[in-house]
Structure formats: structure tokens, C-alpha cells
Scaffold this active site. Structure first.
Site, PDB file in Angstrom:
ATOM      1  N   GLU A  61      36.563  32.339  29.536  1.00  0.00           N
ATOM      2  CA  GLU A  61      35.413  33.070  29.000  1.00  0.00           C
ATOM      3  C   GLU A  61      34.835  32.379  27.758  1.00  0.00           C
ATOM      4  OE1 GLU A  61      36.947  37.126  28.640  1.00  0.00           O
ATOM      5  OE2 GLU A  61      36.372  37.485  30.726  1.00  0.00           O
ATOM      6  N   ASP A 107      41.201  41.923  36.513  1.00  0.00           N
ATOM      7  CA  ASP A 107      41.164  42.277  35.099  1.00  0.00           C
ATOM      8  C   ASP A 107      41.401  43.766  34.869  1.00  0.00           C
ATOM      9  OD1 ASP A 107      40.853  42.085  32.409  1.00  0.00           O
ATOM     10  OD2 ASP A 107      38.673  41.839  32.425  1.00  0.00           O
ATOM     11  N   ARG A 161      37.149  34.789  42.203  1.00  0.00           N
ATOM     12  CA  ARG A 161      37.801  34.988  40.916  1.00  0.00           C
ATOM     13  C   ARG A 161      39.279  35.345  41.082  1.00  0.00           C
ATOM     14  NH1 ARG A 161      35.596  38.958  36.087  1.00  0.00           N
ATOM     15  NH2 ARG A 161      37.560  39.000  34.924  1.00  0.00           N
ATOM     16  N   GLU A 190      41.218  57.405  39.673  1.00  0.00           N
ATOM     17  CA  GLU A 190      40.888  56.479  40.760  1.00  0.00           C
ATOM     18  C   GLU A 190      39.962  57.152  41.778  1.00  0.00           C
ATOM     19  OE1 GLU A 190      44.215  55.283  43.206  1.00  0.00           O
ATOM     20  OE2 GLU A 190      43.176  53.475  43.855  1.00  0.00           O
ATOM     21  N   GLU A 212      40.392  50.078  28.872  1.00  0.00           N
ATOM     22  CA  GLU A 212      39.064  49.477  29.055  1.00  0.00           C
ATOM     23  C   GLU A 212      38.383  49.949  30.345  1.00  0.00           C
ATOM     24  OE1 GLU A 212      39.096  45.190  29.046  1.00  0.00           O
ATOM     25  OE2 GLU A 212      36.948  45.058  29.419  1.00  0.00           O
ATOM     26  N   GLU A 251      38.279  44.666  19.753  1.00  0.00           N
ATOM     27  CA  GLU A 251      37.724  44.424  21.088  1.00  0.00           C
ATOM     28  C   GLU A 251      38.407  45.385  22.057  1.00  0.00           C
ATOM     29  OE1 GLU A 251      36.908  40.433  22.023  1.00  0.00           O
ATOM     30  OE2 GLU A 251      36.520  40.826  24.130  1.00  0.00           O
TER      31      GLU A 251
HETATM   32  O1  GCW Z   1      39.275  42.388  30.005  1.00  0.00           O
HETATM   33  C1  GCW Z   1      38.468  41.343  29.601  1.00  0.00           C
HETATM   34  C2  GCW Z   1      37.759  41.956  28.478  1.00  0.00           C
HETATM   35  C3  GCW Z   1      37.534  41.049  27.304  1.00  0.00           C
HETATM   36  C4  GCW Z   1      38.849  40.356  26.993  1.00  0.00           C
HETATM   37  C5  GCW Z   1      39.269  39.538  28.200  1.00  0.00           C
HETATM   38  C6  GCW Z   1      40.609  38.863  28.016  1.00  0.00           C
HETATM   39  C7  GCW Z   1      39.761  39.719  24.883  1.00  0.00           C
HETATM   40  O2  GCW Z   1      36.565  42.533  28.930  1.00  0.00           O
HETATM   41  O3  GCW Z   1      37.094  41.837  26.258  1.00  0.00           O
HETATM   42  O4  GCW Z   1      38.776  39.557  25.848  1.00  0.00           O
HETATM   43  O5  GCW Z   1      39.396  40.357  29.316  1.00  0.00           O
HETATM   44  O6  GCW Z   1      41.600  39.433  28.462  1.00  0.00           O
HETATM   45  O7  GCW Z   1      40.673  37.798  27.451  1.00  0.00           O
END
Ligand code: GCW
Length: 688
Positions: free
Chosen positions: A295, A374, A345, A520, A402, A168
Site C-alpha cells: 500500500e 483483509d 489479491r 455476518e 474495521e 488508524e
Molecule cells: O486493513 C487495511 C487497512 C489499513 C491498514 C492496512 C494494513 C495500517 O484499511 O488502514 O493500514 O490494512 O494492515 O497495513
């Protein structure tokens, strides 16, 4: 030979301009004062490095034999009386995992010796890797007196690997651990990974994805016991403990129970039995990592219980064996309605976890992402760190890129992490930095540390983009010592990986240090995130996630842009910080430019501290960023012929792709905001 495979443990690179002869005689022999497995590793590693760097194989004494010259490797408290006495004043300062490197002058006519003394076997291994690092950099080792102690107890890597072989958010090939529902047969590669990790001080690894799917749920059953043992042995030889990510609903999924309620006694005894079985097979097993009620993953909420109930239940199962529970705080409502402007969030983790402060068992650690959202290219630091004082905490970073270019773009994250670590929360007065909260120092917590999502896969160079190796390296070095300057880490990595040619070093250092700012500038402006394609998260899409159930991130319309998170008119998120941050972030005048749109909704004509308007800033940074991305490629191209050719070409191809892709980012973003705002670029540049 595989391009980039040796990463920073490239010993032939070290031969450039060093006094090989001196090292050869100083390390002509190696004696280990003990024969446990980590010490054996230490001896092997040093012998390999010395042999490759000097061209002369050192003599190795088989314990209890001890050679009268060269390097002595041992553990404090288990040395011979003479050595114990000679090193006592220094070893008094080291705890478990620390080490001492010290030159012991020889008696008349005898050579000096080098003592590497660890607080534990792992400490001795870290000491050996320190010595290797010095030699790779051509440093003198004739008058050593180094005392080191890691700042963090847990220095951890999280693999988001699935047993089908996928990873992932992985951008460097497939898993080195699994293939088609099974463990790999190639434990050599796993060993090579363990050694890279140990060489930068990592001591823990969770070997499967926090999203625990069907097959992976069985990792805690007998089904995979022998492979788990093997993995634990491979990592154990490098002083690294393995952890498993677990499915909170395991009692139902693999235990045949009808509930996973953490307060149910059959559930509790099921977990206790699982733990006992695991520890019987693997006495040095680390514990569980848990993503629950996040999630769509199962968790205690289903049963009307809270996170402390869930975590403590697992903690109770692990406690008799010395295991720990690492419980993630990435908990938020991912079924939002955009019309509801109070649900934010960014506020979620704080709101969920601060009311539970003090309720968690002593062997639970809460793992908190660096930002409240995130892993965006720019976020404020998560206020949750400042909101807990009676709970163990650790920081979670993301090495895998990511949202920062997916290892196609170069984005050196050490400067970003430094900003996070140095951020002063003021939670217990001045100096309450994230680094000191995570380590446990601020609130005197028994456990703490840092974890990060790995960026490696089975690509030859491990990380897809060869320059992304610097992120893995830098992460490890910072977990050991968050106070290390970014520049030192960068220089070390370059010297060890690419050799000592200063004309190469300057170019690479410049590329790395500019890269985050450049990324950035052509992607997300002023603290807005998420302007990416949904799902895979690569490439620009301004409204990709806007008004989605996962949240709303920029609220751009024809009048303005940004999220109002102020106390008076917004979501109130700014109130989650201690003063002076609360006031700073709450005020559009005081808020730092780079976070303005994270905290405030402003007109496009709002003047930044820089003197520019918001809209002109967007245009300028996007034009400049795309140009600078091209400059990165051009400066890399000056290295042709100075680096191994395959390595040179691999990075060149990625940098070319980056510079093309940066233009797409520039055009998509500029066009969007030109059309939304109706305001032309002051310089009349081409916007579609
Ligand atoms: O960053 C997000 C990601 C998911 C990830 C989630 C998490 C593992 O898009 O892919 O899942 O966070 O940190 O749990």
C-alpha cells in the site's frame, strides 16, 4: 469514576457470593523471593486484588524477610532450597514464562501456604494474575496445583497509533500514547493498559502504526529516546517488551543517505548503528515491525531486491542485541485493472512469500493476516500458513473492528479466531492447525506467535463499545492457550467484568455468542466482502470497491455473483491449499456455503447446501439479521437496574444504533440484488 475503566480487573464485582473470609486468610501475607521490578509488580497486583476483594489488606514482607503463611512468589532456580525441593517435580515442566501455583500444606498447627513460582519473573506475574482470576470467579484456592505454560512465544499487540494522536482504524477515541507529535504525559494510563495486557499474558507491543509517517520515522533516532525509555520501563515492569514500526526508507528520510537499498553497505551500517543506539538506551527493546512494499510504503522492491533481502538486512542489525524483525506479508497489487481477471489479491501473499521460504534469517518472523484479503467478516484462512515450512511465522488478527462494525456494532470475534486457530492446513499431515503453525510447533521453528491490532483508545471504557472489551480479553487468553473453549473465555470475562449474577451472565453470553453470526447475516453474504463505503469502511455500499484499483470483490451482474477462484476456469487461488481443502474449495458442490462466493461465480438460482437458492439466502439472512440485531438490544434492555447505570446506558445506546444501522444494511443489500437479479423474494417482503 470512569465507566468501564477497570475492565476485567474489577475487584468489587468479585465480591458477589464468594467466600471472602477464606481468601483473606489464605492470602493474609505476601512474600516475594526477590526484589526485581516484575516481582515487585506481582506483589503489588496481588496485594491490591486481595485488599479489594476481601476488604482486608495483606501483610507484605520486605525481602529477604519471609512470612510463614500466605503467598510466596518467586522464580524457579532462585527459591530457597526447601521450596525448590518441594516444587521441583512441577517446576521441571515449566520453561520461561510458565508458572506453578501450588498449595504447600503447613506443618502441624501451621497454616498452608500458596507458592507461585514462575519460570521467569514474568512467569511469576502471570501466576499471580491466574490466582487473581480464580478469586474473581469465586473459585476455591485451598488445594492448588496448576502448571501452565504459554503456547506461543510472542503474544503481541500492534498499536496503529500515530503521533498526532489519531489511530488508524481506531474506534475508541484518541491515542493513549501520543498527542500533537509528542508522547503523552499521562504514563499512568499507559501503565493501566500494560497491566490489562499482562493480566491476559501479552508480552510484546509495537507502539506505533505500521504506516510510519514523517514524525514517527524519527522514533528510532535520539529525538525520542527518553520517552521511549519511559515507555519501555512502564511496559517492562509488566513483562512486556516494546517494538517499533519502522519506515524502510529511514536511511533516506532521517539518515541523510541517498538510498535505502538493503544490500548497500552504508545502509547496512546505518541500521546497525541505529540498533546499537536503541539497545544502549533500552536493553530489553524487542525489535522492528515492518510494512514494506505494501500500500505505497517503501520497501526493497525499489532496489530490485526481495523481501528476504530487506528483512535480513534489519535482522543483521538487531541480531547482536537479541532483537527480532517482524515482517508483514500484507503485500499485494493495489493498482489493479478489473479487466485483468488473472490478478487476484487473494493469491498475492502466497505468491510473494512462498518462493522465499528458507531464505529468511532466524530472527525474522513473517506476520500473516488470518485471511488472504483483509480482516473481512468472513474469509477462508490464508493459504500462506500452509506454504512455508522453513520460515518463522506468526498470525495477525484484528481486534479493532474495521470491517466488523467499528465498535458501534457488537461483534464478538473469539469464535471467528477459534475457527482460524483450529483450521487444519494439512501442511505436514493431519493436525497441522494454524495454532500449531503460528506457535512454531508444526515445523519446529525457533520463533512464532500471534499479533493483533489493538481496539483501544482513550475512551473511558477503552474500547468505545464496552462489550468490545471482551475481544481484547479473549485475544489475550487465546494467545496464551489457543485451545481454550470460546465459552470458557466468555464466561470468565463476564464474571470478572460484570459480576456473578447468573441472570446477567446468561443474557450477555447469548448476546456475545450470537453477535458475529448476526453481523455476518445482515452484511456480507456467503464469503463476499468489501460491500462497504470506501475509505472509512463503515456502512453498506455494494459497489463501493467494485472495479476499483484495490481489487474487485463480487463481480455481481444480472446473471450471477461471486469470484471464480477455481483451478480450471478461475484465478487458480484454490490450488494454494493442501488437499483436501484444494478439492473442497475448488468444487462448488463441496465448498462450504459460507465461503461459496469467495471461490465461485454462480447464478442467483444456484442451490446451496442449505437447500435455499443464493438469492433467497441473501434475502432471508438480511431480513433475519436485522430482526436479530433488534433482539440483541431488547435482551440487553432486560439488564436495566442489574448493571452499573452508565455502563448499561453506554452499551444500550450502541445496540440501538446497531439495530437501526442493520436495517439500512438489509435494505441496501436486498434492494441491490433484487434489482440486479430481477428475482422476487419468495415471501413477498418489502424490498425497494
Ligand atoms: O486493513 C487495511 C487497512 C489499513 C491498514 C492496512 C494494513 C495500517 O484499511 O488502514 O493500514 O490494512 O494492515 O497495513
Amino acid at each position: 469514576k470512569r465507566t468501564g475503566y477497570e475492565a476485567w480487573l474489577r475487584y468489587e464485582a468479585a465480591q458477589y457470593g464468594i467466600v471472602r473470609e477464606a481468601y483473606a486468610s489464605q492470602c493474609s501475607a505476601i512474600s516475594a523471593l526477590g526484589s526485581s521490578k516484575v516481582l515487585v509488580t506481582a506483589v503489588q497486583e496481588l496485594a491490591e486484588a486481595v485488599g479489594a476483594i476481601t476488604g482486608q489488606q495483606p501483610k507484605i514482607a520486605a525481602p529477604p524477610e519471609r512470612l510463614s503463611s500466605g503467598v510466596l512468589i518467586g522464580v524457579k532456580g532462585m527459591l530457597d532450597p526447601e521450596l525448590e525441593r518441594l516444587t521441583a517435580d512441577d517446576t521441571a515442566q515449566i520453561g520461561d514464562e510458565g508458572y506453578l501455583l501450588r498449595t504447600l500444606p503447613g506443618a502441624a498447627g501451621e497454616a498452608d501456604r500458596i507458592a507461585v513460582v514462575g519460570g521467569s519473573e514474568a512467569g511469576a506475574l502471570y501466576g499471580v494474575f491466574h490466582l487473581i482470576r480464580l478469586m474473581q470467579q469465586g473459585e476455591p484456592i485451598n488445594a492448588l496445583r496448576v502448571v501452565e505454560q504459554p503456547a506461543n512465544g510472542l503474544r503481541m499487540i500492534n498499536q496503529w497509533d500515530n503521533m498526532d494522536g489519531s489511530i488508524e482504524r481506531g474506534y475508541a477515541g484518541k491515542s493513549i500514547f501520543y498527542r500533537e507529535g509528542k508522547f503523552t504525559e499521562d504514563f499512568e494510563r499507559v501503565r493501566d493498559y500494560a497491566r490489562l495486557l499482562a493480566s491476559v499474558g501479552i508480552n510484546a507491543i509495537a507502539i506505533n502504526n505500521v504506516n510510519v509517517h514523517r514524525v514517527e520515522t524519527k522514533l528510532i533516532t535520539e529525538a525520542f529516546e527518553s520517552e521511549l525509555k519511559k515507555a519501555a520501563d512502564v511496559f517492562g515492569a509488566y513483562g512486556i517488551r516494546i517494538f517499533l514500526s519502522v519506515n524502510f526508507a529511514s536511511p533516506i528520510a532521517v539518515g541523510g543517505l541517498t538510498t535505502a537499498d538493503p544490500l548497500d553497505s552504508s545502509v547496512r551500517s546505518w541500521w546497525a548503528d541505529r540498533a546499537a543506539v536503541l539497545y544502549r538506551a533500552i536493553p530489553e527493546f524487542g525489535g522492528f515491525l515492518v510494512k514494506a512494499d505494501s500500500e505505497f510504503r517503501p520497501g526493497p522492491f525499489t532496489y530490485g531486491r526481495d523481501h528476504a533481502d530487506g528483512a535480513n538486512m534489519l535482522a543483521e542489525a538487531l541480531a547482536p542485541h537479541g532483537g527480532i524483525v517482524i515482517w508483514r506479508c500484507f503485500v499485494y497489487n493495489c493498482l489493479q485493472d478489473w479487466r485483468d481477471r488473472r490478478t487476484d489479491r487473494a493469491k498475492a501473499a502466497y505468491d510473494h512469500f512462498t518462493p522465499l521460504d528458507g531464505n529468511f534469517a532466524d530472527n525474522v518472523i513473517l506476520q500473516i493476516k488470518n485471511g488472504p484479503m483483509d480482516f473481512q467478516v468472513r474469509e477462508p484462512v490464508s493459504p500462506l500458513f500452509g506454504g512455508l515450512s522453513r520460515t518463522n511465522q506468526m498470525l495477525e488478527l484484528q481486534i479493532t473492528q474495521e470491517y466488523t462494525g467499528q465498535q458501534k456494532h457488537v461483534c464478538y470475534l473469539v469464535p471467528l479466531w477459534k475457527e482460524v486457530l483450529d483450521f487444519d492446513t494439512h501442511a505436514a499431515g493431519e493436525g497441522s492447525t494454524i495454532a500449531k503453525i503460528a506457535s512454531g510447533a508444526v515445523h519446529n521453528r525457533p520463533l512464532g506467535g500471534i499479533a493483533a491490532v489493538s481496539n483501544i483508545g482513550d475512551d473511558d471504557c477503552w474500547t468505545g463499545h464496552p462489550l468490545a472489551q471482551a475481544n481484547l480479553y479473549g485475544y489475550g487468553r487465546l494467545t496464551w492457550n489457543p485451545a481454550l473453549p470460546a465459552e470458557q473465555i466468555t464466561k470468565e470475562w463476564i464474571r470478572r467484568t460484570l459480576g456473578g449474577d447468573p441472570s446477567v451472565g446468561e443474557v450477555v453470553e447469548d448476546i456475545l455468542h450470537r453477535s458475529w453470526g448476526i453481523y455476518e447475516s445482515y452484511t456480507s453474504p456467503l464469503g463476499v466482502g468489501w460491500m462497504v463505503n470506501p475509505g472509512h469502511h463503515y456502512g453498506p455500499n455494494v459497489d463501493g470497491y467494485e472495479y476499483s484499483k484495490w481489487g474487485t470483490y463480487h463481480f455481481a451482474d444480472c446473471h450471477g455473483i461471486g469470484v471464480d477462484r477455481t483451478i480450471g476456469t478461475g484465478t487458480g487461488y484454490a490450488a494454494q491449499y493442501h488437499s483436501p481443502w484444494r478439492e473442497t474449495y475448488n468444487s462448488a458442490e463441496l465448498c462450504p456455503d459460507e465461503l461459496l462466493l469467495f471461490f465461485h461465480h454462480v447464478p442467483y438460482t444456484h442451490a446451496l447446501k442449505s437447500g435455499k437458492t443464493v438469492i433467497q439466502h441473501i434475502y432471508d439472512t438480511h431480513f433475519a439479521g436485522a430482526e436479530e440485531a433488534l433482539e440483541l438490544l431488547e435482551s440487553w434492555q432486560t439488564l436495566e437496574g442489574k448493571l452499573e447505570n452508565g455502563y448499561f446506558r453506554l452499551a444500550a445506546a450502541r445496540l440501538r444504533e446497531q439495530s437501526e444501522h442493520a436495517k439500512e444494511w438489509r435494505d441496501v443489500i436486498n434492494t441491490y440484488f433484487y434489482r440486479k437479479s430481477g428475482i422476487a423474494d419468495a415471501y413477498g417482503r418489502l424490498i425497494y
